[in-house]
Scaffold this motif. Sequence first.
Motif, PDB file in Angstrom:
ATOM      1  N   ASN A 129      31.432  31.916  38.428  1.00  0.00           N
ATOM      2  CA  ASN A 129      32.075  33.117  37.901  1.00  0.00           C
ATOM      3  C   ASN A 129      33.086  33.688  38.888  1.00  0.00           C
ATOM      4  O   ASN A 129      34.131  34.215  38.494  1.00  0.00           O
ATOM      5  CB  ASN A 129      31.025  34.176  37.554  1.00  0.00           C
ATOM      6  N   ARG A 130      32.771  33.584  40.163  1.00  0.00           N
ATOM      7  CA  ARG A 130      33.711  34.069  41.176  1.00  0.00           C
ATOM      8  C   ARG A 130      34.988  33.231  41.163  1.00  0.00           C
ATOM      9  O   ARG A 130      36.104  33.774  41.308  1.00  0.00           O
ATOM     10  CB  ARG A 130      33.053  34.035  42.563  1.00  0.00           C
ATOM     11  N   ALA A 131      34.844  31.929  40.980  1.00  0.00           N
ATOM     12  CA  ALA A 131      36.021  31.055  40.886  1.00  0.00           C
ATOM     13  C   ALA A 131      36.836  31.388  39.639  1.00  0.00           C
ATOM     14  O   ALA A 131      38.076  31.374  39.667  1.00  0.00           O
ATOM     15  CB  ALA A 131      35.589  29.593  40.869  1.00  0.00           C
ATOM     16  N   LEU A 132      36.154  31.700  38.526  1.00  0.00           N
ATOM     17  CA  LEU A 132      36.852  32.126  37.314  1.00  0.00           C
ATOM     18  C   LEU A 132      37.621  33.419  37.557  1.00  0.00           C
ATOM     19  O   LEU A 132      38.766  33.569  37.108  1.00  0.00           O
ATOM     20  CB  LEU A 132      35.850  32.329  36.176  1.00  0.00           C
ATOM     21  N   ALA A 133      36.989  34.356  38.258  1.00  0.00           N
ATOM     22  CA  ALA A 133      37.640  35.629  38.552  1.00  0.00           C
ATOM     23  C   ALA A 133      38.881  35.430  39.417  1.00  0.00           C
ATOM     24  O   ALA A 133      39.916  36.074  39.204  1.00  0.00           O
ATOM     25  CB  ALA A 133      36.654  36.573  39.242  1.00  0.00           C
ATOM     26  N   ASN A 134      38.801  34.535  40.390  1.00  0.00           N
ATOM     27  CA  ASN A 134      39.956  34.249  41.242  1.00  0.00           C
ATOM     28  C   ASN A 134      41.096  33.643  40.429  1.00  0.00           C
ATOM     29  O   ASN A 134      42.279  33.972  40.632  1.00  0.00           O
ATOM     30  CB  ASN A 134      39.558  33.302  42.370  1.00  0.00           C
ATOM     31  N   LEU A 135      40.745  32.741  39.507  1.00  0.00           N
ATOM     32  CA  LEU A 135      41.746  32.123  38.644  1.00  0.00           C
ATOM     33  C   LEU A 135      42.403  33.165  37.746  1.00  0.00           C
ATOM     34  O   LEU A 135      43.632  33.191  37.590  1.00  0.00           O
ATOM     35  CB  LEU A 135      41.093  31.030  37.797  1.00  0.00           C
ATOM     36  N   LEU A 136      41.592  34.041  37.164  1.00  0.00           N
ATOM     37  CA  LEU A 136      42.123  35.097  36.304  1.00  0.00           C
ATOM     38  C   LEU A 136      43.025  36.037  37.096  1.00  0.00           C
ATOM     39  O   LEU A 136      44.101  36.440  36.622  1.00  0.00           O
ATOM     40  CB  LEU A 136      40.958  35.870  35.682  1.00  0.00           C
ATOM     41  N   TYR A 137      42.610  36.378  38.301  1.00  0.00           N
ATOM     42  CA  TYR A 137      43.425  37.258  39.155  1.00  0.00           C
ATOM     43  C   TYR A 137      44.796  36.646  39.424  1.00  0.00           C
ATOM     44  O   TYR A 137      45.824  37.315  39.313  1.00  0.00           O
ATOM     45  CB  TYR A 137      42.691  37.520  40.467  1.00  0.00           C
ATOM     46  N   ARG A 138      44.824  35.351  39.762  1.00  0.00           N
ATOM     47  CA  ARG A 138      46.094  34.696  40.074  1.00  0.00           C
ATOM     48  C   ARG A 138      47.046  34.737  38.879  1.00  0.00           C
ATOM     49  O   ARG A 138      48.252  34.971  39.035  1.00  0.00           O
ATOM     50  CB  ARG A 138      45.851  33.256  40.522  1.00  0.00           C
ATOM     51  N   ARG A 155      36.893  43.184  40.569  1.00  0.00           N
ATOM     52  CA  ARG A 155      36.997  43.805  39.244  1.00  0.00           C
ATOM     53  C   ARG A 155      36.926  42.744  38.151  1.00  0.00           C
ATOM     54  O   ARG A 155      36.234  42.914  37.141  1.00  0.00           O
ATOM     55  CB  ARG A 155      38.313  44.582  39.109  1.00  0.00           C
ATOM     56  N   PHE A 156      37.650  41.656  38.335  1.00  0.00           N
ATOM     57  CA  PHE A 156      37.635  40.599  37.331  1.00  0.00           C
ATOM     58  C   PHE A 156      36.284  39.886  37.300  1.00  0.00           C
ATOM     59  O   PHE A 156      35.820  39.474  36.229  1.00  0.00           O
ATOM     60  CB  PHE A 156      38.768  39.603  37.585  1.00  0.00           C
ATOM     61  N   LEU A 157      35.645  39.757  38.450  1.00  0.00           N
ATOM     62  CA  LEU A 157      34.299  39.188  38.472  1.00  0.00           C
ATOM     63  C   LEU A 157      33.336  40.077  37.689  1.00  0.00           C
ATOM     64  O   LEU A 157      32.499  39.575  36.918  1.00  0.00           O
ATOM     65  CB  LEU A 157      33.814  39.034  39.915  1.00  0.00           C
TER      66      LEU A 157
END
Length: 211
Positions: A129-138, A155-157
């Motif tokens: 989920n943290r990797a997903l959040a980083n991808l969404l942030y980018r 926030r996205f996480l």
Amino acid sequence: MPRTPQRRNGRKKFEKLLDNLEQLLQFREASEITLAGLSQTAGVPTASVYHFFPSRSAALAALTQRYFSAPPSAEQFIPAGKTWLRWQDLFSQFLDRLLSQFSHNIPMQKLKLGPTPCWATRELLVEYNRALANLLYRHMQEHFILPSSHSWRERFLMAITIVDSFWSLSFSRDHQITEQANQESKRAALAYLRLYLGETLTRRLEAQALS
């Protein structure tokens, strides 16, 4: 955690056990699976099963690793070349693609949304989920001017975790993620993000044109 083999024969046997564990999860709950049953189904000696997997939780953690250890790629979740007018649309599309990733994979759903068998599995899912959040942030940053903050990844996480909670409830209650639960998860996550993003964001293309 499972004991990952180094030799070719060991790796082949290890993967065979995971293939059979995946098949068992199609029709059984994780709590109903035993290492003895896995041994019988895979045709692998019980001693070998216990060598790789000291416990059922270790076996489930190994299968979770198979599904969720690879970093998510942009191509999986963000359509290439698409222009976004609203940040809400980007986020909604992201969630739709996340749901489609495992909506037809019952074992993956059970591992991600069912009762977590051990702390190791939970850690793997949190990191995913943290990797997903980083991808969404980018991608949010690529398309929109985000307000100044050092906490966007968190926030996205949190938003993805909110979605997970709705999906998990639906899966435990209805044995699937219903469309109602999916829409509720979006509304809840969007409401959370609006607290920090507001209703509208300046598109990066517009900002570049003005400059």
